[in-house]
Design a protein around this motif. Structure first.
Motif, PDB file in Angstrom:
ATOM      1  N   TYR A  49       0.841  -1.295  -0.130  1.00 32.65           N
ATOM      2  CA  TYR A  49      -0.076  -0.212   0.029  1.00 32.65           C
ATOM      3  C   TYR A  49       0.809   1.156  -0.231  1.00 32.65           C
ATOM      4  O   TYR A  49       0.623   2.018  -0.749  1.00 32.65           O
ATOM      5  CB  TYR A  49      -1.140  -0.122   1.212  1.00 32.65           C
ATOM      6  CG  TYR A  49      -1.709   1.079   1.291  1.00 32.65           C
ATOM      7  CD1 TYR A  49      -2.812   1.422   0.607  1.00 32.65           C
ATOM      8  CD2 TYR A  49      -1.291   2.177   2.287  1.00 32.65           C
ATOM      9  CE1 TYR A  49      -3.664   2.550   0.555  1.00 32.65           C
ATOM     10  CE2 TYR A  49      -1.886   3.384   2.799  1.00 32.65           C
ATOM     11  CZ  TYR A  49      -3.122   3.581   1.796  1.00 32.65           C
ATOM     12  OH  TYR A  49      -3.775   4.826   1.970  1.00 32.65           O
ATOM     13  N   GLU A  50       1.884   1.456   0.835  1.00 34.99           N
ATOM     14  CA  GLU A  50       2.956   2.382   0.888  1.00 34.99           C
ATOM     15  C   GLU A  50       3.659   2.695  -0.360  1.00 34.99           C
ATOM     16  O   GLU A  50       3.746   3.850  -0.799  1.00 34.99           O
ATOM     17  CB  GLU A  50       3.873   2.337   2.016  1.00 34.99           C
ATOM     18  CG  GLU A  50       3.390   2.336   3.271  1.00 34.99           C
ATOM     19  CD  GLU A  50       2.646   3.537   3.788  1.00 34.99           C
ATOM     20  OE1 GLU A  50       3.098   4.853   3.214  1.00 34.99           O
ATOM     21  OE2 GLU A  50       1.632   3.723   4.580  1.00 34.99           O
ATOM     22  N   GLU A  51       3.895   1.647  -1.167  1.00 39.32           N
ATOM     23  CA  GLU A  51       4.541   1.637  -2.369  1.00 39.32           C
ATOM     24  C   GLU A  51       3.804   2.188  -3.483  1.00 39.32           C
ATOM     25  O   GLU A  51       3.944   3.172  -4.174  1.00 39.32           O
ATOM     26  CB  GLU A  51       5.170   0.316  -2.761  1.00 39.32           C
ATOM     27  CG  GLU A  51       6.396  -0.123  -1.976  1.00 39.32           C
ATOM     28  CD  GLU A  51       6.633  -1.457  -2.480  1.00 39.32           C
ATOM     29  OE1 GLU A  51       6.047  -2.188  -3.200  1.00 39.32           O
ATOM     30  OE2 GLU A  51       7.574  -2.045  -1.831  1.00 39.32           O
ATOM     31  N   GLU A  52       2.428   1.612  -3.284  1.00 35.56           N
ATOM     32  CA  GLU A  52       1.407   2.406  -4.260  1.00 35.56           C
ATOM     33  C   GLU A  52       1.184   3.722  -3.862  1.00 35.56           C
ATOM     34  O   GLU A  52       0.878   4.336  -4.931  1.00 35.56           O
ATOM     35  CB  GLU A  52       0.208   1.467  -4.224  1.00 35.56           C
ATOM     36  CG  GLU A  52      -0.983   1.706  -5.154  1.00 35.56           C
ATOM     37  CD  GLU A  52      -0.725   1.505  -6.673  1.00 35.56           C
ATOM     38  OE1 GLU A  52      -1.048   2.178  -7.422  1.00 35.56           O
ATOM     39  OE2 GLU A  52       0.478   0.767  -6.766  1.00 35.56           O
ATOM     40  N   ARG A  53       1.177   4.157  -2.701  1.00 36.84           N
ATOM     41  CA  ARG A  53       0.853   5.519  -2.412  1.00 36.84           C
ATOM     42  C   ARG A  53       2.022   6.204  -2.931  1.00 36.84           C
ATOM     43  O   ARG A  53       1.774   7.578  -3.235  1.00 36.84           O
ATOM     44  CB  ARG A  53       0.612   5.772  -0.735  1.00 36.84           C
ATOM     45  CG  ARG A  53      -0.622   5.307  -0.406  1.00 36.84           C
ATOM     46  CD  ARG A  53      -1.999   6.135  -1.094  1.00 36.84           C
ATOM     47  NE  ARG A  53      -1.721   7.404  -0.386  1.00 36.84           N
ATOM     48  CZ  ARG A  53      -2.117   8.521  -1.136  1.00 36.84           C
ATOM     49  NH1 ARG A  53      -2.830   8.378  -2.227  1.00 36.84           N
ATOM     50  NH2 ARG A  53      -1.925   9.794  -0.886  1.00 36.84           N
ATOM     51  N   ALA A  54       3.164   5.950  -2.668  1.00 38.45           N
ATOM     52  CA  ALA A  54       4.302   6.562  -3.083  1.00 38.45           C
ATOM     53  C   ALA A  54       4.312   6.783  -4.764  1.00 38.45           C
ATOM     54  O   ALA A  54       4.574   7.836  -5.233  1.00 38.45           O
ATOM     55  CB  ALA A  54       5.682   5.705  -2.525  1.00 38.45           C
ATOM     56  N   ARG A  55       3.951   5.666  -5.280  1.00 38.58           N
ATOM     57  CA  ARG A  55       3.965   5.879  -6.906  1.00 38.58           C
ATOM     58  C   ARG A  55       2.958   6.916  -7.266  1.00 38.58           C
ATOM     59  O   ARG A  55       3.027   7.762  -8.119  1.00 38.58           O
ATOM     60  CB  ARG A  55       3.795   4.387  -7.460  1.00 38.58           C
ATOM     61  CG  ARG A  55       4.857   3.668  -7.352  1.00 38.58           C
ATOM     62  CD  ARG A  55       4.764   2.325  -8.200  1.00 38.58           C
ATOM     63  NE  ARG A  55       3.669   1.572  -7.767  1.00 38.58           N
ATOM     64  CZ  ARG A  55       3.494   0.434  -6.940  1.00 38.58           C
ATOM     65  NH1 ARG A  55       4.927   0.115  -6.428  1.00 38.58           N
ATOM     66  NH2 ARG A  55       2.729  -0.334  -6.520  1.00 38.58           N
ATOM     67  N   GLU A  56       1.682   6.858  -6.707  1.00 38.25           N
ATOM     68  CA  GLU A  56       0.685   7.751  -6.624  1.00 38.25           C
ATOM     69  C   GLU A  56       1.109   9.225  -6.579  1.00 38.25           C
ATOM     70  O   GLU A  56       0.746   9.871  -7.392  1.00 38.25           O
ATOM     71  CB  GLU A  56      -0.392   7.488  -5.980  1.00 38.25           C
ATOM     72  CG  GLU A  56      -1.767   8.093  -6.266  1.00 38.25           C
ATOM     73  CD  GLU A  56      -2.496   7.995  -7.667  1.00 38.25           C
ATOM     74  OE1 GLU A  56      -3.104   8.835  -8.180  1.00 38.25           O
ATOM     75  OE2 GLU A  56      -2.137   6.750  -8.204  1.00 38.25           O
ATOM     76  N   ARG A  57       1.655   9.281  -5.359  1.00 42.51           N
ATOM     77  CA  ARG A  57       2.246  10.748  -5.089  1.00 42.51           C
ATOM     78  C   ARG A  57       3.284  11.215  -6.119  1.00 42.51           C
ATOM     79  O   ARG A  57       3.206  12.603  -6.605  1.00 42.51           O
ATOM     80  CB  ARG A  57       2.796  10.703  -3.709  1.00 42.51           C
ATOM     81  CG  ARG A  57       1.592  10.637  -2.729  1.00 42.51           C
ATOM     82  CD  ARG A  57       2.445  10.998  -1.388  1.00 42.51           C
ATOM     83  NE  ARG A  57       3.576  10.222  -0.814  1.00 42.51           N
ATOM     84  CZ  ARG A  57       3.174   9.044  -0.313  1.00 42.51           C
ATOM     85  NH1 ARG A  57       1.918   8.804   0.397  1.00 42.51           N
ATOM     86  NH2 ARG A  57       4.123   8.246   0.370  1.00 42.51           N
ATOM     87  N   ALA A  58       4.144  10.244  -6.486  1.00 41.13           N
ATOM     88  CA  ALA A  58       5.243  10.798  -7.631  1.00 41.13           C
ATOM     89  C   ALA A  58       4.324  11.145  -8.913  1.00 41.13           C
ATOM     90  O   ALA A  58       4.611  11.957  -9.652  1.00 41.13           O
ATOM     91  CB  ALA A  58       6.164   9.501  -7.841  1.00 41.13           C
ATOM     92  N   ARG A  59       3.291  10.340  -9.133  1.00 42.51           N
ATOM     93  CA  ARG A  59       2.675  10.860 -10.396  1.00 42.51           C
ATOM     94  C   ARG A  59       2.057  11.933 -10.335  1.00 42.51           C
ATOM     95  O   ARG A  59       2.023  12.830 -11.281  1.00 42.51           O
ATOM     96  CB  ARG A  59       1.573   9.598 -10.834  1.00 42.51           C
ATOM     97  CG  ARG A  59       2.161   8.288 -11.493  1.00 42.51           C
ATOM     98  CD  ARG A  59       1.060   7.309 -11.757  1.00 42.51           C
ATOM     99  NE  ARG A  59       0.300   6.965 -10.948  1.00 42.51           N
ATOM    100  CZ  ARG A  59       0.196   5.788 -10.192  1.00 42.51           C
ATOM    101  NH1 ARG A  59       1.235   5.045 -10.297  1.00 42.51           N
ATOM    102  NH2 ARG A  59      -0.701   5.595  -9.413  1.00 42.51           N
TER     103      ARG A  59
END
Length: 472
Positions: free
Chosen positions: A194-204
């Motif tokens: 979940y954290e990795e997905e959130r980090a990728r979402e924030r990066a996008r």
């Protein structure tokens, strides 16, 4: 004469051939029992049907023919127990099933381990833990523990079955721990995903925001069309520009010409130069008009400073007046009577004494050993000087170190001492001691001290703490 030899032994007759199996295509015979409501008739019809179709003739070769099944019919009974007994007897007579052997529940009491006096202390503790009915066994010595367990009783923890159950419990506990560890690993893995997905979402989102800012800033170059005498480059309106982080430039821009105004009007992004509207207006005036405008600006600034100074002086004057009205002494007198001369630190016997005391009342919460002692402060020849010293001591030199402006916020009580003209000031803030300052003749204060010395030898009330005991 010799006897004739015995005849040779004859071979046993061959076994009868097994009945041939019915061909698969042969139609089975169906025997229908007569209408009967009895369960025994239905069972007999089923047995006859199986025999007629050769389903019970699969005997191995050279085996004797199957014995004819015996039929045991129970007497007519509407009870289910009678029917079950008839079925069991029928099955046993035909050799189709054997009744299950019942396990013996008899226990050899002589072979069981017992609690003995010779057992160790650790053995007795293990037995108490196994029984689970004795509390606090870990701190009991051997004699008490043996008495509680009763000597000669069965030691259940020494049984092999108990050890087997303990091993099973340990295995279950280990399995539960392993399952919990795996579940925890799954939760950690899910949280990490979940954290990795959130980090990728924030990066996008950040990349998308930067792209939008870049597109917006790319279009700001065409806005630099205004000219100003203070800067050679074309300038753009400050309120229409945004910075690299996306914030509007007007929020952080400062005039680079006068260093005073934050509300800038024009900006040159290439030179990072901002100018306010006042400087733009001044740049459009002639030199004489600029000098006059600057002089007017200086005059207005001086007037504003004078106005601010007058307001501050008026505020301080009002504060002093209010303080003098509340305390009853001026600031100049407070400065004079804040210091006590050496000749005033000893009572002459003909003047007026200023004394103070600080302590808790008998409120039933704080400790109380009687009224607080009266402390000598100074002695003055006139009552007016003694009163001024008392007010200074009470408001400016109090035991808590508070200022006079803080003391007047409390509920202060001021009373006149009858017959002397002296004053008595007292205050007791919430959850604090009572602070008292009073003025009395020197001879009267000597009497008060003598009374205190005499009361020191008397039995005082017991100290009280909290709400348990009170002094009344």
């Amino acid at each position: 004469m010799n006897a004739a030899p015995p005849p040779p032994p004859q071979a046993p007759p061959p076994p009868p051939p097994a009945p041939p199996h019915a061909p698969p295509s042969a139609k089975r015979k169906k025997i229908v029992a007569k209408k009967s409501t009895s369960m025994q008739a239905h069972a007999a019809a089923v047995d006859a049907n199986l025999q007629a179709n050769g389903m019970a003739a699969h005997a191995p070769p050279h085996a004797p023919p199957p014995a004819k099944r015996k039929k045991i019919v129970a007497k007519k009974s509407t009870s289910m127990q009678a029917h079950a007994g008839a079925v069991d007897a029928n099955l046993q007579a035909n050799g189709m099933a054997a009744p299950p052997a019942k396990k013996s529940t008899q226990v050899d009491a002589g072979a069981l381990p017992r609690v003995k006096e010779s057992d160790s202390h650790a053995f007795l503790k293990d037995e108490a833990r196994a029984r689970g009915t004795i509390k606090g066994y870990t701190t009991m010595h051997k004699g008490i523990l043996l008495d509680r367990l009763r000597e000669g009783s069965i030691a259940i923890h020494a049984l092999a079955e108990w050890k087997y159950v303990e091993a099973v419990k340990k295995l279950m506990s280990d399995e539960d721990k392993e399952n919990e560890r795996r579940a925890q690993e799954k939760r950690y893995a899910a949280a990490k995903r979940y954290e990795e997905e959130r980090a990728r979402e924030r990066a996008r989102e950040e990349a998308q925001r930067r792209e939008e800012i870049a597109r917006a800033r790319a279009g700001q170059a065409v806005m630099h069309v205004f000219k100003c005498a203070l800067h050679p480059c074309p300038m753009a309106p400050t309120n229409q520009l945004i910075m690299r982080d996306g914030r509007p430039r007007r929020y952080s821009a400062t005039c680079d010409n006068c260093q005073e105004h934050y509300a800038t009007e024009l900006t040159c992004e290439r030179c990072d130069y901002d100018v306010c509207s006042e400087c733009v207006r001044m740049s459009k005036l002639s030199p004489s008009e600029q000098r006059a405008a600057k002089a007017e600006k200086v005059r207005k600034k001086r007037e504003a400073e004078e106005e601010r100074r007058r307001e501050e002086e008026e505020y301080e004057r009002n504060q002093r007046e209010e303080l003098e009205r509340e305390t009853g002494i001026s600031a100049q007198d407070a400065e004079v009577y804040a210091r006590v001369p050496m000749e005033r630190k000893r009572a002459s016997g003909r003047g007026y004494t200023v004394w103070s005391s600080c302590g808790y009342r008998p409120d039933g919460w704080h400790s109380y050993d009687g009224p607080p002692s009266k402390k000598f402060d100074s002695s003055w020849p006139t009552i007016d000087e003694a009163n001024k010293r008392a007010r200074t001591l009470f408001f400016y030199k109090n035991t808590w170190g508070l200022g006079a402006d803080e003391m007047i916020q409390q509920e202060v009580t001021v009373r006149r001492v009858q017959g002397t003209g002296g004053i008595k000031l007292q205050v007791m803030p919430d959850d604090s001691e009572e602070w008292i300052v009073s003025v009395c003749p020197d001879s009267h204060f000597a009497t008060l001290r003598e009374e205190e010395r005499g009361s020191d030898y008397e039995e005082r009330p017991t100290a009280s703490y909290g709400l348990y005991r009170g002094v009344f």
